[in-house]
Design an enzyme around this catalytic site. Sequence first.
Site, PDB file in Angstrom:
ATOM      1  N   ARG A  75      29.405  -3.769 -41.616  1.00 11.07           N
ATOM      2  CA  ARG A  75      30.304  -2.649 -41.872  1.00 11.07           C
ATOM      3  C   ARG A  75      30.041  -2.074 -43.256  1.00 11.07           C
ATOM      4  NH1 ARG A  75      36.902  -2.890 -41.782  1.00 11.07           N
ATOM      5  NH2 ARG A  75      36.579  -4.274 -43.582  1.00 11.07           N
ATOM      6  N   ASP A  89      17.443   0.996 -42.585  1.00 11.46           N
ATOM      7  CA  ASP A  89      16.120   0.665 -43.097  1.00 11.46           C
ATOM      8  C   ASP A  89      16.010  -0.809 -43.490  1.00 11.46           C
ATOM      9  OD1 ASP A  89      15.200   3.195 -42.634  1.00 11.46           O
ATOM     10  OD2 ASP A  89      15.206   3.835 -44.727  1.00 11.46           O
ATOM     11  N   GLU A 154      41.652   3.073 -36.925  1.00 11.54           N
ATOM     12  CA  GLU A 154      42.596   2.401 -37.821  1.00 11.54           C
ATOM     13  C   GLU A 154      43.559   3.365 -38.509  1.00 11.54           C
ATOM     14  OE1 GLU A 154      40.343   0.163 -40.711  1.00 11.54           O
ATOM     15  OE2 GLU A 154      38.690   1.589 -40.673  1.00 11.54           O
ATOM     16  N   ASP A 180      45.185  -1.504 -41.260  1.00 10.36           N
ATOM     17  CA  ASP A 180      45.228  -0.126 -41.729  1.00 10.36           C
ATOM     18  C   ASP A 180      46.026   0.753 -40.781  1.00 10.36           C
ATOM     19  OD1 ASP A 180      43.736   0.300 -44.271  1.00 10.36           O
ATOM     20  OD2 ASP A 180      42.142  -0.685 -43.167  1.00 10.36           O
TER      21      ASP A 180
END
Length: 272
Positions: A75, A89, A154, A180
């Site tokens: 995350r 990458d 959230e 949240d």
Amino acid sequence: MPLRIEDTFRIALAAADRPLAGMWVCSGSPLIAELCAGSGLDWLLVDAEHSPNGLESILAQLQAVNGYPVQVMVRPPVNDTVLIKQYLDLGVQNLLIPMVNSVAEAESAVAATRYPPEGVRGVGSALARAARWNRVPDYLARAADTISVTVQIESTAAVDSVADILKVDGVDAIFVGPSDLAASMGLLGQQEHPEVRAAVEHCLTAAKTARKPAGVNAFNPDTARHYLDNGASFILVGADVALLARGSEALAAQYIKAGDIQKDSGGTPASY
């Protein structure tokens, strides 16, 4: 080791005959990440939104868990095109994008994972671990197949838009964050409030209707079981730092009476 399509969370969810159980990895430690990878859990979430993780520590954790039979999701701290490019990458294959509140934000997250003309991901495969420095045949053409995108629901705005967010091409799953969500509902710290649980269940139902997987964060075992019974396809049930905090506290409670902890002049427990 080449990137494999079967290493994506999307494929793992589709192949599973039960919900997938996982835990947070927040310490920033490759050693702890490897320890958790061998636990027998289905997946790990390496978090950089609320944890001390930068590009270098994420790379080290990816390397540490490579080869273990566990899915790894990462995350980022924000839904940002440049940051997502850097994560990809590095070799991140499974992304959990936080605070996706609208269709436009979901579309932006997906676009960040696709090369033009389908998206806006910058091309640097010759320099990147993702393509094993151009050792993965046809990486540019098949990169999207090696990536899964899960967006986080959230906020009340996200809940209101969840059915449309689920329709966005390239959004593979949603993940509901009750903490949240509760705060956005004016119920800070009340993840178990009936209105919060109802909002989570609404998202689970919307995902079932859209035929896409939905996950949820739930450290309370009873709550976790409730959401699994209501259709959650994947779940987070603990965190490395929380397990260490509660475990060390339990040791102290077992062997040291309250008020007997010796402290040095700085107010910290004395060395033994």
